[in-house]
Design an enzyme around this catalytic site. Structure first.
Site, PDB file in Angstrom:
ATOM      1  CD  GLU A  18      -2.307   1.336   2.853  1.00 52.98           C
ATOM      2  OE1 GLU A  18      -3.254   0.597   3.133  1.00 52.98           O
ATOM      3  OE2 GLU A  18      -1.817   2.168   3.649  1.00 52.98           O
ATOM      4  N   GLY A 125     -13.550   5.302   6.650  1.00 54.39           N
ATOM      5  CA  GLY A 125     -12.732   6.474   6.959  1.00 54.39           C
ATOM      6  C   GLY A 125     -12.972   6.895   8.394  1.00 54.39           C
ATOM      7  CE1 TYR A 179      -9.672  -1.428  11.399  1.00 56.56           C
ATOM      8  CE2 TYR A 179     -11.713  -2.419  10.605  1.00 56.56           C
ATOM      9  CZ  TYR A 179     -10.782  -1.399  10.572  1.00 56.56           C
ATOM     10  OH  TYR A 179     -10.949  -0.353   9.695  1.00 56.56           O
TER      11      TYR A 179
END
Ligand code: FAD
Length: 317
Positions: A18, A125, A179
């Site tokens: 990334e 976000g 997560y």
């Protein structure tokens, strides 16, 4: 090609990474030159993060402060086009709920489809740095499962305000975040898992995890996700620690733990060079164990430190 197709066709663990767009006013070419050595490991795709607006205060000559909205790292779509051009690689732009209404999202997806992007990572976000709580944009999405629904809707030819006719069908492969140490706002792991399932039910085809430094957390996460009936690929996200500062910053930003054994090694370090060495060795061990576990892909967060990721990948691939 789609991320899921790359995974299906792979004969061994894939390498991907990334990148963050450069800060406004910095050169894209410098960044592309910086990541170019990572092409040695044949990444099938590169993720490009998206950054919502932030608020800054400008002081005027009369002493008054003006609150101004600015996007510090613009250019995600353009960077995807540049990466595809220069390296002939697939790209995965990140798409956010926060800061965007559905119309803007639709427009960016149309742009991405027109330049040949076939993958997106759908994310909620966070709140802007100056605000404590995430608030959706007026006419925007609150949670990423809603964003996944919009993208999948376009894959079926459904556009905003064009409800009676079926339009051109895009064909995005949609990834979502997971997560291993729980999303910081979720009251429990089970709650978080329920909404991870909602993203998958909405059409997400793969999961990329938040970074973690203890592989046991990933193994346990995979177990729980599978028990919840989710069968799509779970790509682990990894980041080598490179500075003393990150020892406190990473846990506070990403809500994760550093294992005792890693901390024992880091606490012996006198400077950043020593920390970087420990961080690289730790990431190599993590990566090798994950390969043995059979992960489809190792995904590295470069955070503008491509040379560190290169060192790790050299020892693993
Ligand atoms: P969601 O899946 O929407 O979940 C947010 C929270 O709400 C969770 O606690 C969840 O349990 C809960 N929840 C979810 N759906 C519902 C629902 N329907 N009802 C009630 N509760 C719900 N941020 C950026 O700004 N730009 C990036 O490019 C970026 N890239 C990232 C890449 C990866 C791989 C990861 C892991 C994170 C990235 N982030 C990025 C950070 C991300 O935006 C934040 O972690 C954000 O706080 C959560 O995003 P999400 O998509 O996981 O949210």
């Amino acid at each position: 090609m789609k991320v899921t197709e790359h995974i299906k066709q792979a004969k061994s663990t894939l390498f991907s990474f990334e990148i963050l767009p450069p800060l406004k006013g910095q050169s894209l070419n410098d960044m592309l030159d910086g990541i170019s050595p990572l092409m040695d490991f044949n990444p099938p795709f590169i993720d490009v993060t998206y950054h919502r607006e932030e608020y800054i205060y400008k002081k005027h000559s009369n002493g008054l402060l003006e609150k101004v909205s600015t996007r510090k790292r613009p250019g995600t779509v353009g960077i995807c086009a540049a990466l595809m051009n220069r390296f002939n690689v697939d790209t995965v732009p990140h798409i956010l709920c926060g800061g965007f209404n559905k119309e803007e999202t639709e427009n960016v997806l149309i742009d991405l489809n027109f330049i040949g992007v076939e993958n997106v990572l759908a994310l909620r976000g966070d709140a802007p740095k100056s605000e404590g709580r995430f608030v959706p944009e007026e006419g925007g999405h609150h949670y990423s499962n809603e964003l996944v629904e919009q993208i999948v809707g376009m894959n079926h030819g459904r556009y905003l305000h064009e409800e009676t006719e079926t339009g051109f069908q895009t064909d995005f492969c949609v990834g979502v975040a997971g997560y291993p140490e729980k999303h910081f706002e979720a009251p429990s792991f089970k709650f978080d898992l329920k909404y991870l399932k909602a993203k998958v039910d909405a059409g997400a085809e793969y999961i990329v995890t938040q970074m973690f430094f203890d592989n046991q957390k990933y193994f346990e996460f995979v177990k729980q996700v599978r028990e919840a009936g989710i069968t799509i690929p779970i790509i682990p996200g990894l980041k080598p620690i490179t500075t003393l500062r990150q020892i406190t910053v990473l846990p506070s930003i990403f809500f994760l733990d550093l294992p005792d054994q890693l901390m024992d090694e880091l606490e012996k370090c006198k400077d950043n060079a020593a920390v970087r060495q420990v961080g690289i060795e730790w990431a190599i061990q993590q990566s090798k164990e994950l390969v043995e576990f059979g992960v489809p892909c190792l995904h590295y967060y470069t955070m503008s430190k491509a040379s560190t990721v290169h060192k790790v990948a050299s020892a693993v691939f």
